[in-house]
Write a protein that holds these residues in place. Structure first.
Motif, short mmCIF file in Angstrom:
data_model
loop_
_atom_site.label_atom_id
_atom_site.label_comp_id
_atom_site.label_asym_id
_atom_site.label_seq_id
_atom_site.Cartn_x
_atom_site.Cartn_y
_atom_site.Cartn_z
N TYR A 199 0.83 -1.20 0.00
CA TYR A 199 0.00 0.00 0.00
C TYR A 199 0.87 1.26 0.00
O TYR A 199 0.70 2.16 -0.82
CB TYR A 199 -0.90 -0.04 1.24
N HIS A 200 1.82 1.33 0.92
CA HIS A 200 2.64 2.54 1.04
C HIS A 200 3.61 2.71 -0.13
O HIS A 200 3.94 3.85 -0.48
CB HIS A 200 3.37 2.54 2.38
N GLN A 201 4.06 1.61 -0.72
CA GLN A 201 4.91 1.74 -1.91
C GLN A 201 4.17 2.47 -3.02
O GLN A 201 4.73 3.33 -3.70
CB GLN A 201 5.35 0.35 -2.39
N ILE A 202 2.91 2.11 -3.21
CA ILE A 202 2.11 2.76 -4.26
C ILE A 202 1.88 4.23 -3.92
O ILE A 202 2.05 5.12 -4.76
CB ILE A 202 0.76 2.02 -4.43
N TYR A 203 1.50 4.51 -2.69
CA TYR A 203 1.13 5.87 -2.30
C TYR A 203 2.32 6.82 -2.38
O TYR A 203 2.21 7.93 -2.90
CB TYR A 203 0.53 5.87 -0.89
N ILE A 204 3.45 6.41 -1.83
CA ILE A 204 4.57 7.36 -1.78
C ILE A 204 5.08 7.66 -3.19
O ILE A 204 5.45 8.81 -3.49
CB ILE A 204 5.69 6.83 -0.85
N LYS A 205 5.06 6.68 -4.08
CA LYS A 205 5.50 6.95 -5.46
C LYS A 205 4.55 7.94 -6.14
O LYS A 205 4.99 8.86 -6.84
CB LYS A 205 5.57 5.64 -6.25
N ASP A 206 3.24 7.75 -5.95
CA ASP A 206 2.27 8.65 -6.58
C ASP A 206 2.35 10.06 -6.01
O ASP A 206 2.12 11.04 -6.72
CB ASP A 206 0.86 8.09 -6.40
N ILE A 207 2.68 10.18 -4.75
CA ILE A 207 2.81 11.51 -4.13
C ILE A 207 4.05 12.22 -4.65
O ILE A 207 4.01 13.39 -5.03
CB ILE A 207 2.86 11.36 -2.59
N LEU A 208 5.17 11.51 -4.69
CA LEU A 208 6.44 12.15 -5.05
C LEU A 208 6.50 12.58 -6.51
O LEU A 208 7.18 13.55 -6.84
CB LEU A 208 7.59 11.20 -4.72
N LYS A 209 5.78 11.89 -7.37
CA LYS A 209 5.91 12.21 -8.80
C LYS A 209 4.93 13.27 -9.27
O LYS A 209 4.93 13.62 -10.45
CB LYS A 209 5.77 10.94 -9.63
N ARG A 210 4.10 13.83 -8.37
CA ARG A 210 3.13 14.85 -8.75
C ARG A 210 3.50 16.18 -8.09
O ARG A 210 3.26 16.36 -6.89
CB ARG A 210 1.72 14.42 -8.36
N PRO A 211 4.03 17.13 -8.83
CA PRO A 211 4.43 18.42 -8.24
C PRO A 211 3.27 19.16 -7.60
O PRO A 211 3.47 19.90 -6.62
CB PRO A 211 5.00 19.20 -9.44
N PHE A 212 2.04 18.98 -8.12
CA PHE A 212 0.92 19.73 -7.56
C PHE A 212 0.50 19.21 -6.19
O PHE A 212 -0.26 19.88 -5.49
CB PHE A 212 -0.28 19.73 -8.53
N VAL A 213 0.96 18.03 -5.81
CA VAL A 213 0.73 17.56 -4.44
C VAL A 213 1.79 18.23 -3.57
O VAL A 213 2.94 17.82 -3.54
CB VAL A 213 0.82 16.03 -4.34
N VAL A 214 1.38 19.30 -2.88
CA VAL A 214 2.37 20.11 -2.17
C VAL A 214 2.88 19.43 -0.90
O VAL A 214 3.97 19.74 -0.42
CB VAL A 214 1.81 21.51 -1.84
N GLY A 215 2.08 18.52 -0.36
CA GLY A 215 2.51 17.87 0.86
C GLY A 215 1.67 16.65 1.16
O GLY A 215 0.58 16.47 0.61
N ALA A 216 2.18 15.79 2.05
CA ALA A 216 1.47 14.58 2.43
C ALA A 216 1.89 14.17 3.83
O ALA A 216 3.06 14.27 4.20
CB ALA A 216 1.76 13.45 1.45
N ALA A 217 0.91 13.73 4.61
CA ALA A 217 1.16 13.28 5.97
C ALA A 217 0.57 11.89 6.15
O ALA A 217 -0.65 11.71 6.04
CB ALA A 217 0.55 14.25 6.99
N VAL A 218 1.43 10.90 6.38
CA VAL A 218 0.96 9.54 6.63
C VAL A 218 0.06 9.55 7.87
O VAL A 218 0.34 10.24 8.86
CB VAL A 218 2.15 8.59 6.88
N TRP A 219 -1.02 8.79 7.79
CA TRP A 219 -1.82 8.56 8.99
C TRP A 219 -1.45 7.19 9.53
O TRP A 219 -1.85 6.19 8.98
CB TRP A 219 -3.32 8.63 8.65
N ASN A 220 -0.58 7.09 10.49
CA ASN A 220 -0.18 8.07 11.47
C ASN A 220 1.27 7.81 11.80
O ASN A 220 1.80 6.77 11.44
CB ASN A 220 -1.06 7.91 12.71
N LEU A 221 1.92 8.74 12.50
CA LEU A 221 3.31 8.50 12.90
C LEU A 221 3.41 7.22 13.74
O LEU A 221 4.29 6.39 13.53
CB LEU A 221 3.85 9.69 13.69
N ALA A 222 2.51 7.07 14.69
CA ALA A 222 2.50 5.88 15.55
C ALA A 222 1.06 5.45 15.78
O ALA A 222 0.13 6.25 15.67
CB ALA A 222 3.19 6.18 16.89
N ASP A 223 0.87 4.18 16.10
CA ASP A 223 -0.45 3.70 16.49
C ASP A 223 -0.97 4.54 17.67
O ASP A 223 -0.18 5.07 18.46
CB ASP A 223 -0.37 2.24 16.92
#
Length: 890
Positions: A544-568
């Motif tokens: 899941y996270h492999q797909i998400y982080i690649k899609d976030i990083l390759k789109r300049p218009f996505v200015v930021g992203a915060a994983v839900w969550n740092l810790a359980d």
């Protein structure tokens, strides 16, 4: 705002300089007028109407443990704290205040039986003056805290636990009668921000309030800016005459800085502004020291976020404040550790969600170079009352005023998924009115925020109903729009995430886009070689996270992203494999990193990184007819190639693809030593681990390793590791001669859900190892194990998974909420062990209730070659079996 008269002439400056020098010489070592005494130790505590009184230290919550038990709900009510004050006689001429950094959620404070103040809201600080004190050791403070549901106080509902208590520090502040003051919003009374910042110059603006509880007097305000080494950069000062019993607002001239060292994640350089209040003799009446970060930033709808003129991808995580065994009563050192872990991961962004948190968190963001957003807890829904609206506005003002001086903050936010729990769905006209009131509240908070602090951006975070938020008029209000997206989890496929980002950008082309939440539950005890959505396995979380982080990083218009969550984090209403915990964290509740943490570390770190991705899977198991078994092992790295060694032998080198290499590792029974090696510019980096493997027989008449125990999950496609008992539970298999497995039956699948592929997500009562009971075979005929002759202990594990357990999770962001309740099955059956009846007329629902752990333990002697035979005979309904364990008895 009163702009004070600046002292202009050289003569005046010289006189003041000589005066300051004389005072410094004569008063060397003299303390400033403000002192802070920690009051955290030795409070008496009484919960509700209980007559029992205990001694506690602050921070404290009364919900550290009842939120984790098997009883639905937790105590939401009143707690009373009391403490005697030991006050020094010399303080009689001072002004004394009680300062609370946080208490959830309604607080009343009494001094010697008289109420001196009250506060609404569980996540911001408050301060009350102490007057008419006795100074003889009998002064007593009593604090009444109430975390009951109140429809006029946000949050109303949320996917986190509302811990009650005084869960942040308490202090006694001793000040001079004339001091810097914010008597309304509990800040320090000094507000500093950088203005007109460039690489060549900057301005530092200092303003604030002072209060004069003495006589009319002449005062000077002096603010000195020093660099990180303590060297003076510049200073400004004013003189004024302050009338008695008056609050004076002031703004100082700009402090000019040439060639500033700019604050950034790579170089979080902090200047310091020391602002002093001096009487006419030069005595320091009050002093506030404030870190100052000089930076400038902007958001672009197409190109993203820019800091100091350079493009940055804001990427990191959201954070909740609770910790394993502590609830929300967490020490400042543990709070800071979270920010350090985020920095170590390579993150540069922290979404402080869903409420303002301990000042130590933002202090750490300032010093470590983490950009931050902070929000108030309007979550899921609102109440349409003036009291609710006013409380929200007060929370917003408190949040801004108390956190204004942190250079790490770039965003103020105020609503999260506010349309998730939609009211009046069956009343169209009433629903429109409700949506209109949400819009009006959002607009009023937006206007209030921009007026109070025009130097930062504003944001709302919405769930995936994009059209709903557009139609409600909410997307047009804030400067930034955050989207909480869970394709591949609550609905859809992970591969839908990227196209969804593109579509949102087309639908809302004029607002910068942040992904403020995304994640998948990862129970680090669960593993699957064919991972499925909602199996809670570490392996699905990685995909899941492999797909998400690649899609976030390759789109300049996505200015930021915060994983839900740092810790359980704690969420009492959740059930699932680890009840009362939301498992989407990159770390566990006690801050042990999962493989997903290391995946982000590989993506975000510029330094070479290498990690064998066993996570905490240091105990494995599997079935084989040989003395070794091959299983997949991941190595996570940001290098080009990795070489893997297993028990001293190389498996060769592999190219790293998307920060991962996958290895088919031949594990032997017992201990296996693993080493991964990479070279970066001639420098060797490596990681070592040890994995204990429990090899289980495929064929019993040809044992390659001694048979001791076998643990099987029926109806499961995943492994479960019971770390406490050092047991590995394997998925079931269909019986074949000479081996072991089930005969007949089908895997349990819950009704009325499109997300759960198999098994239940109910809290199984009376166990901490819920996954053992959350899958089962229904209608099985028998279970056969062709074990050799000997004495065995057999344990059968049952739980009725059908029936009215707790309600389905309300956090399905694609509105796939099942509302139908099931009727418990009245299944009655017998069980036979080697033709001997061992269980008669068992009725799980009637005898034990739904979702309750039941164990039945038996011994048997196998004296022939027929092994162990379990027979299940239905009397009414279909028999079930959730798991079984077989142990040899010496």
């Amino acid at each position: 705002m009163l702009r004070l008269k600046k002292i202009k002439t050289n003569q005046q400056k010289l006189v003041l300089l000589l005066l300051i020098v004389l005072i410094a010489v004569n008063c060397f070592g003299q303390k400033t007028g403000r002192s802070v005494i920690n009051l955290n130790a030795n409070w008496s505590f009484q919960k509700g109407n209980s007559s029992s009184v205990s001694m506690v230290n602050i921070p404290h919550t009364w919900n550290a443990f009842d939120t984790m038990d098997d009883v639905p709900g937790y105590y939401r009510g009143i707690g009373i704290y009391k403490k005697k004050l030991v006050l020094k006689p010399e303080w009689k001429a001072k002004k004394l205040f009680l300062y609370f950094e946080g208490a959830n959620q309604e607080t009343e404070v009494y001094l010697n039986g008289k109420k001196i103040g009250s506060h609404i809201g569980g996540y911001t600080a408050f301060r009350f003056p102490l007057e008419n004190l006795k100074f003889n050791g009998t002064d007593e403070v009593s604090v009444k805290v109430d975390n009951s549901y109140n429809e006029n106080i946000a949050p109303l509902t949320a996917d986190f636990t509302f811990f009650g208590g005084i869960y942040r520090s308490v202090s006694l502040e001793v000040k001079e009668p004339i001091h810097f003051e914010d008597n309304q919003y509990a800040s320090k009374g000094i507000y500093i921000h950088a203005n007109q910042v460039t690489k060549a110059s900057a301005e530092v603006i200092v303003n604030g309030n002072l209060i004069n509880s003495f006589a009319n007097t002449e005062l000077t305000i002096l603010s000195t800016l020093t660099d990180a080494a303590g060297k003076k950069i510049n200073e400004v000062k004013f003189s004024t005459t302050a009338n008695a019993s008056k609050v004076v607002a002031f703004q100082l001239p700009k402090i000019q800085v040439s060639n500033p060292i700019l604050w950034s994640p790579e170089n979080p350089y902090l200047y310091q502004a020391t602002t002093q209040l001096l009487d006419k003799t030069g005595k320091v009446l009050d002093e506030v020291k404030t870190p100052v970060g000089l930076r400038f930033f902007s958001f672009d709808v197409e190109k993203g976020f820019f800091l100091n003129g350079l493009p940055y991808k804001l990427i990191g995580a959201s954070r909740h404040q609770d910790f394993a065994g502590l609830g929300s009563a967490v020490s400042k050192s543990l709070q800071v550790k979270d920010v350090e872990l985020l920095k170590d991961m390579g993150g540069n962004f922290l979404r402080i969600a869903h409420y303002p948190q301990d000042q130590s968190v933002l202090d750490a963001c300032d010093s470590l170079g983490i950009l931050a957003s902070v929000e108030i807890p309007i979550v899921n829904e609102i109440t349409e009352t003036e009291a609710f609206y006013n409380n929200c506005k007060t929370m917003q003002l408190e949040m801004i005023k108390q956190n204004y001086n942190h250079p790490s903050i770039i965003i103020w936010a105020y609503m999260n998924e506010v349309l998730l729990r939609m009211k009046f769905s069956n009343e169209p006209e009433r629903k429109l009115k409700y949506l209109s009131n949400i819009e009006k509240l959002a607009q009023s908070l937006e206007d209030l925020t921009r007026k109070t602090d025009p130097t930062r951006y504003t944001m709302m975070s919405n769930h995936g109903d994009v059209n709903g938020y557009i139609k409600a008029g909410l997307v047009k209000i804030p400067m930034l729009v955050g989207w909480n997206l869970y394709q591949g989890w609550y609905g859809g496929k992970s591969e839908d995430f990227g196209p969804s980002l593109d579509k949102i950008h087309q639908q809302v082309p004029d607002k910068p886009l942040l992904v403020t939440e995304f994640g998948a539950d990862v129970d680090p005890r669960i593993h699957a070689f064919t991972p499925l959505k909602f199996d809670k396995s570490l392996e699905y979380g990685m995909l899941y996270h492999q797909i998400y982080i690649k899609d976030i990083l390759k789109r300049p218009f996505v200015v930021g992203a915060a994983v839900w969550n740092l810790a359980d984090f704690g969420s009492e209403t959740r059930e699932e494999t680890m009840p009362h915990v939301n498992n989407k964290g990159l770390m566990t509740l006690d801050r042990k990193p999962k493989n997903t943490f290391y995946l982000y570390k590989a993506y975000l770190n510029t330094k070479p990184f290498l990690k064998i991705g066993n996570g905490n899977w240091n105990l494995r198991g599997g079935v084989s007819a040989a003395n070794v078994i091959t299983q997949n092992l991941q190595v996570i790295s940001n290098t080009d190639t990795v070489e893997l060694f297993v028990n001293g032998k190389t498996l060769g080198k592999k190219k790293v693809i998307d920060k991962i290499t996958n290895w088919n590792v031949p594990f032997r029974n017992g201990k296996n030593d693993i080493k991964a090696v990479s070279f970066v510019k001639g420098n060797r980096i490596e990681d070592l681990t040890s994995i204990t493997f429990n090899l289980k027989p495929e064929i019993f008449n040809n044992l390659t390793v001694p048979f001791k125990t076998l643990n099987v999950l029926l109806g499961a496609q995943r492994q479960f590791v019971d770390e406490d008992n050092q047991e590995v539970w394997l998925p079931n298999q269909i019986y074949k001669e000479g081996s072991w497995g089930s005969i007949g039956g089908e895997a349990f699948k819950p009704k009325n859900t499109s997300r759960q592929s198999y098994g239940s997500d109910k809290n199984i009562i009376s166990t901490l190892n819920d996954p053992i009971y959350q899958t089962q075979l229904i209608g099985l005929d028998s279970y056969q194990l062709d074990v050799p002759r000997g004495k065995y202990e057999i344990t059968l594990y049952f739980a009725e998974l059908a029936g009215t357990g707790a309600s389905t999770l309300p956090y399905n962001l694609d509105s796939l909420i099942a509302t139908n309740k099931e009727i418990p099955e009245q299944r009655i059956f017998d069980v036979y062990l080697n033709d001997k009846q061992i269980i008669k007329n068992i009725n799980l629902a009637a005898n034990y209730g739904a979702a309750n752990a039941v164990q039945k333990k038996f011994e048997c002697v196998v004296a022939d070659d027929k092994g162990i035979r379990l027979m299940f005979k239905g009397i009414k309904g279909k028999p079930v079996l959730n798991a079984l364990q077989v142990k040899t008895i010496n």
